[in-house]
Design a protein around this motif. Structure first.
Motif, PDB file in Angstrom:
ATOM      1  N   TYR A 113       0.842  -1.204   0.000  1.00 14.32           N
ATOM      2  CA  TYR A 113       0.000   0.000   0.000  1.00 14.32           C
ATOM      3  C   TYR A 113       0.878   1.255   0.000  1.00 14.32           C
ATOM      4  O   TYR A 113       0.591   2.230  -0.707  1.00 14.32           O
ATOM      5  CB  TYR A 113      -0.924  -0.001   1.206  1.00 14.32           C
ATOM      6  CG  TYR A 113      -2.016   1.049   1.143  1.00 14.32           C
ATOM      7  CD1 TYR A 113      -3.274   0.739   0.642  1.00 14.32           C
ATOM      8  CD2 TYR A 113      -1.782   2.356   1.577  1.00 14.32           C
ATOM      9  CE1 TYR A 113      -4.278   1.698   0.573  1.00 14.32           C
ATOM     10  CE2 TYR A 113      -2.776   3.318   1.507  1.00 14.32           C
ATOM     11  CZ  TYR A 113      -4.020   2.986   1.012  1.00 14.32           C
ATOM     12  OH  TYR A 113      -4.998   3.941   0.937  1.00 14.32           O
ATOM     13  N   THR A 114       1.960   1.217   0.776  1.00 17.12           N
ATOM     14  CA  THR A 114       2.884   2.356   0.825  1.00 17.12           C
ATOM     15  C   THR A 114       3.552   2.571  -0.527  1.00 17.12           C
ATOM     16  O   THR A 114       3.722   3.714  -0.972  1.00 17.12           O
ATOM     17  CB  THR A 114       3.953   2.135   1.915  1.00 17.12           C
ATOM     18  OG1 THR A 114       3.305   1.975   3.188  1.00 17.12           O
ATOM     19  CG2 THR A 114       4.912   3.307   1.979  1.00 17.12           C
ATOM     20  N   ALA A 127      -1.442 -15.067  -7.886  1.00 16.50           N
ATOM     21  CA  ALA A 127      -1.572 -16.285  -7.075  1.00 16.50           C
ATOM     22  C   ALA A 127      -2.035 -15.942  -5.667  1.00 16.50           C
ATOM     23  O   ALA A 127      -1.847 -14.821  -5.180  1.00 16.50           O
ATOM     24  CB  ALA A 127      -0.230 -17.024  -7.019  1.00 16.50           C
ATOM     25  N   VAL A 128      -2.638 -16.912  -5.004  1.00 14.35           N
ATOM     26  CA  VAL A 128      -3.037 -16.728  -3.608  1.00 14.35           C
ATOM     27  C   VAL A 128      -1.783 -16.558  -2.760  1.00 14.35           C
ATOM     28  O   VAL A 128      -0.758 -17.188  -3.012  1.00 14.35           O
ATOM     29  CB  VAL A 128      -3.850 -17.944  -3.113  1.00 14.35           C
ATOM     30  CG1 VAL A 128      -4.136 -17.831  -1.620  1.00 14.35           C
ATOM     31  CG2 VAL A 128      -5.151 -18.060  -3.899  1.00 14.35           C
ATOM     32  N   GLY A 129      -1.852 -15.707  -1.754  1.00 12.10           N
ATOM     33  CA  GLY A 129      -0.711 -15.480  -0.871  1.00 12.10           C
ATOM     34  C   GLY A 129      -0.136 -14.103  -1.071  1.00 12.10           C
ATOM     35  O   GLY A 129      -0.869 -13.104  -1.143  1.00 12.10           O
ATOM     36  N   ALA A 130       1.184 -14.027  -1.184  1.00 16.30           N
ATOM     37  CA  ALA A 130       1.855 -12.727  -1.298  1.00 16.30           C
ATOM     38  C   ALA A 130       1.351 -11.937  -2.507  1.00 16.30           C
ATOM     39  O   ALA A 130       1.127 -10.727  -2.421  1.00 16.30           O
ATOM     40  CB  ALA A 130       3.368 -12.928  -1.383  1.00 16.30           C
ATOM     41  N   ASP A 131       1.168 -12.627  -3.649  1.00 13.43           N
ATOM     42  CA  ASP A 131       0.708 -11.945  -4.864  1.00 13.43           C
ATOM     43  C   ASP A 131      -0.650 -11.272  -4.637  1.00 13.43           C
ATOM     44  O   ASP A 131      -0.834 -10.090  -4.931  1.00 13.43           O
ATOM     45  CB  ASP A 131       0.584 -12.938  -6.025  1.00 13.43           C
ATOM     46  CG  ASP A 131       1.915 -13.491  -6.488  1.00 13.43           C
ATOM     47  OD1 ASP A 131       2.872 -13.465  -5.702  1.00 13.43           O
ATOM     48  OD2 ASP A 131       1.986 -13.962  -7.632  1.00 13.43           O
ATOM     49  N   SER A 132      -1.615 -12.051  -4.149  1.00 18.50           N
ATOM     50  CA  SER A 132      -2.970 -11.526  -3.991  1.00 18.50           C
ATOM     51  C   SER A 132      -3.052 -10.460  -2.901  1.00 18.50           C
ATOM     52  O   SER A 132      -3.851  -9.526  -2.985  1.00 18.50           O
ATOM     53  CB  SER A 132      -3.945 -12.664  -3.680  1.00 18.50           C
ATOM     54  OG  SER A 132      -3.588 -13.334  -2.485  1.00 18.50           O
ATOM     55  N   GLN A 136      -4.343  -6.728  -3.670  1.00 23.49           N
ATOM     56  CA  GLN A 136      -5.458  -6.119  -2.936  1.00 23.49           C
ATOM     57  C   GLN A 136      -5.066  -4.768  -2.366  1.00 23.49           C
ATOM     58  O   GLN A 136      -5.873  -3.834  -2.350  1.00 23.49           O
ATOM     59  CB  GLN A 136      -5.915  -7.052  -1.807  1.00 23.49           C
ATOM     60  CG  GLN A 136      -7.201  -6.598  -1.120  1.00 23.49           C
ATOM     61  CD  GLN A 136      -8.353  -6.497  -2.102  1.00 23.49           C
ATOM     62  OE1 GLN A 136      -8.673  -7.453  -2.802  1.00 23.49           O
ATOM     63  NE2 GLN A 136      -8.990  -5.336  -2.158  1.00 23.49           N
ATOM     64  N   ALA A 137      -3.829  -4.644  -1.904  1.00 26.69           N
ATOM     65  CA  ALA A 137      -3.359  -3.363  -1.371  1.00 26.69           C
ATOM     66  C   ALA A 137      -3.415  -2.286  -2.449  1.00 26.69           C
ATOM     67  O   ALA A 137      -3.867  -1.146  -2.197  1.00 26.69           O
ATOM     68  CB  ALA A 137      -1.938  -3.507  -0.829  1.00 26.69           C
ATOM     69  N   PHE A 141      -5.884   1.034  -2.656  1.00 28.94           N
ATOM     70  CA  PHE A 141      -5.351   2.392  -2.829  1.00 28.94           C
ATOM     71  C   PHE A 141      -6.020   3.089  -4.011  1.00 28.94           C
ATOM     72  O   PHE A 141      -6.432   4.256  -3.904  1.00 28.94           O
ATOM     73  CB  PHE A 141      -3.838   2.350  -3.039  1.00 28.94           C
ATOM     74  CG  PHE A 141      -3.248   3.691  -3.393  1.00 28.94           C
ATOM     75  CD1 PHE A 141      -3.019   4.646  -2.414  1.00 28.94           C
ATOM     76  CD2 PHE A 141      -2.949   4.005  -4.708  1.00 28.94           C
ATOM     77  CE1 PHE A 141      -2.503   5.892  -2.741  1.00 28.94           C
ATOM     78  CE2 PHE A 141      -2.431   5.247  -5.036  1.00 28.94           C
ATOM     79  CZ  PHE A 141      -2.198   6.188  -4.051  1.00 28.94           C
ATOM     80  N   LEU A 142      -6.130   2.377  -5.138  1.00 27.94           N
ATOM     81  CA  LEU A 142      -6.708   2.991  -6.332  1.00 27.94           C
ATOM     82  C   LEU A 142      -8.195   3.297  -6.167  1.00 27.94           C
ATOM     83  O   LEU A 142      -8.722   4.219  -6.796  1.00 27.94           O
ATOM     84  CB  LEU A 142      -6.495   2.077  -7.547  1.00 27.94           C
ATOM     85  CG  LEU A 142      -5.049   1.989  -8.046  1.00 27.94           C
ATOM     86  CD1 LEU A 142      -4.925   0.954  -9.137  1.00 27.94           C
ATOM     87  CD2 LEU A 142      -4.561   3.343  -8.547  1.00 27.94           C
ATOM     88  N   SER A 143      -8.876   2.510  -5.328  1.00 31.47           N
ATOM     89  CA  SER A 143     -10.298   2.775  -5.094  1.00 31.47           C
ATOM     90  C   SER A 143     -10.506   4.036  -4.255  1.00 31.47           C
ATOM     91  O   SER A 143     -11.583   4.628  -4.262  1.00 31.47           O
ATOM     92  CB  SER A 143     -10.945   1.575  -4.388  1.00 31.47           C
ATOM     93  OG  SER A 143     -10.478   1.460  -3.053  1.00 31.47           O
ATOM     94  N   GLU A 144      -9.460   4.443  -3.552  1.00 30.59           N
ATOM     95  CA  GLU A 144      -9.552   5.596  -2.658  1.00 30.59           C
ATOM     96  C   GLU A 144      -8.854   6.838  -3.212  1.00 30.59           C
ATOM     97  O   GLU A 144      -9.026   7.936  -2.687  1.00 30.59           O
ATOM     98  CB  GLU A 144      -8.921   5.247  -1.300  1.00 30.59           C
ATOM     99  CG  GLU A 144      -9.565   4.052  -0.606  1.00 30.59           C
ATOM    100  CD  GLU A 144      -8.664   3.447   0.461  1.00 30.59           C
ATOM    101  OE1 GLU A 144      -7.539   3.962   0.634  1.00 30.59           O
ATOM    102  OE2 GLU A 144      -9.073   2.475   1.094  1.00 30.59           O
ATOM    103  N   ASN A 145      -8.049   6.662  -4.269  1.00 34.22           N
ATOM    104  CA  ASN A 145      -7.224   7.771  -4.759  1.00 34.22           C
ATOM    105  C   ASN A 145      -7.192   7.805  -6.281  1.00 34.22           C
ATOM    106  O   ASN A 145      -7.312   6.766  -6.945  1.00 34.22           O
ATOM    107  CB  ASN A 145      -5.779   7.630  -4.241  1.00 34.22           C
ATOM    108  CG  ASN A 145      -5.696   7.608  -2.735  1.00 34.22           C
ATOM    109  OD1 ASN A 145      -5.631   8.639  -2.083  1.00 34.22           O
ATOM    110  ND2 ASN A 145      -5.701   6.409  -2.150  1.00 34.22           N
TER     111      ASN A 145
END
Length: 267
Positions: A113-114, A127-132, A136-137, A141-145
Motif C-alpha cells: 500500500y505504501t 496467485a493466492v498469498g503474497a501476490d494476492s 489487494q493493497a 489504494f486505487l479505489s480511494e485515490n
C-alpha cells in the motif's frame, strides 16, 4: 451480432471464444457485448492472427479530420525534469495467506500500500498469498485515490479481474529457455507448471521481456529462495535487479527498501 461472441445464460454474461487448430479456446466473460468482441479480436491478434475487422463485424469508428497545426516556436526555458517512475515486482509464497503468517501478511499489505502511495507501479502473478495480498493493497489504494500507478497481473488462464493479463504467446519460447536455465529440474515440470514459471519471467521482465522492474519485494518462509518465487529471485540475481525478501530480518530489509526509494526520488 459479433463473430466469436454469444450470450451465456448460466453466467448471465457475454462469452467470447475462438477456434484454433481444431480446439475451442475460451477468452472470457463480459458484461458488454462489444467489449467481448474487442477481447476476441485482441486475443487473436496476440496469437499472431490477422483479424479482418469487417468480418469480425466490429464497428469502424470514423476518423476525425486533422486540422492544420500552426508551427510552435521552441521554448528556451528549461523544463524541470520529472522524477523517475519506479516499478516493483511484488511476489512471494502462497503460504503467506496461512493464519500463522497473519502478522507478516499484514506487514506485506502495508508495504504494498505504501509503494502504491509513493507512486510505484506493480507487477505480480495473481496467485493466492503474497501476490494476492499485494494486489489487494493496490486495488484498495486505487479505489480511494486518483493515481497513475499501473498494475500488471500476469495470469496463465483468462479472468474477468481488472488488470489481469495473459502473457504475450509470441514470447513463450523465450520464457521457456529462461526457465530451463534457472530451474534445477526443468524436465520434471508439467506443461502447466512450465506456464506458471514462464509467467514468473513476465513478472520480472514484462510482457515484451524488455522492461525489467526496478526491484523485487517478496516474502518467502524464513527468507529462503524456494517454490515458484525462486524463478523470479534467481533471474533477478542474474539480471542484477535488487531483491528484498521480507521473510527474514524484516526491519533491516525495510530500511534497504526505503533507501532505494529515497535514492530514486533524489535523482
Amino acid at each position: 451480432k459479433y463473430t466469436g461472441v454469444c450470450w451465456r445464460n448460466r453466467e448471465q454474461k457475454w462469452g467470447a471464444t475462438y477456434t484454433r487448430t481444431g480446439v475451442n479456446w475460451h477468452v472470457g466473460y463480459f458484461d458488454d457485448e462489444l467489449e467481448a468482441a474487442k477481447a476476441y479480436v485482441t486475443t487473436l491478434e496476440r496469437c499472431g492472427v490477422n483479424v479482418d475487422i469487417a468480418k469480425a463485424k466490429l464497428p469502424i469508428e470514423p476518423i476525425e479530420p486533422i486540422e492544420p497545426i500552426e508551427p510552435i516556436e521552441p521554448i528556451e526555458e528549461e523544463k524541470p525534469m520529472s522524477k523517475p517512475k519506479l516499478k516493483f515486482a511484488l511476489i512471494g509464497s502462497r503460504s503467506l495467506a496461512k493464519p500463522e503468517n497473519a502478522k507478516d501478511a499484514k506487514m506485506f499489505y502495508q508495504v504494498a500500500y505504501t509503494c502504491a502511495k509513493l507512486g510505484i507501479s506493480m507487477r505480480s502473478g495473481g496467485a493466492v498469498g503474497a501476490d494476492s495480498i499485494a494486489e489487494q493493497a493496490y486495488l484498495d489504494f486505487l479505489s480511494e485515490n486518483d493515481s497513475d500507478v499501473t498494475l500488471e497481473i500476469f495470469v496463465v488462464t483468462p479472468t474477468n479481474k481488472k488488470f489481469h493479463m495473459l502473457p504475450d504467446p509470441s514470447n513463450y519460447n523465450s520464457c521457456v529457455t529462461a526457465v530451463k536455465h534457472i530451474h534445477p529440474n526443468p524436465k520434471a515440470l508439467t506443461p502447466y507448471a512450465m506456464s506458471l514459471h514462464c509467467r514468473n519471467i513476465n513478472q520480472l521482465c514484462g510482457d515484451n521481456l524488455k522492461e525489467n522492474v526496478d526491484a523485487v519485494i517478496c516474502w518467502t518462509p524464513e527468507g529462503k529462495t524456494s517454490g515458484g518465487s525462486a524463478t523470479v529471485i534467481n533471474l533477478a540475481n542474474i539480471l542484477e535487479i535488487p531483491v528484498f525478501n521480507l521473510g527474514s530480518d524484516t526491519q533491516n530489509v525495510l530500511v534497504q527498501i526505503s533507501k532505494l526509494i529515497e535514492g530514486a526520488s533524489s535523482c
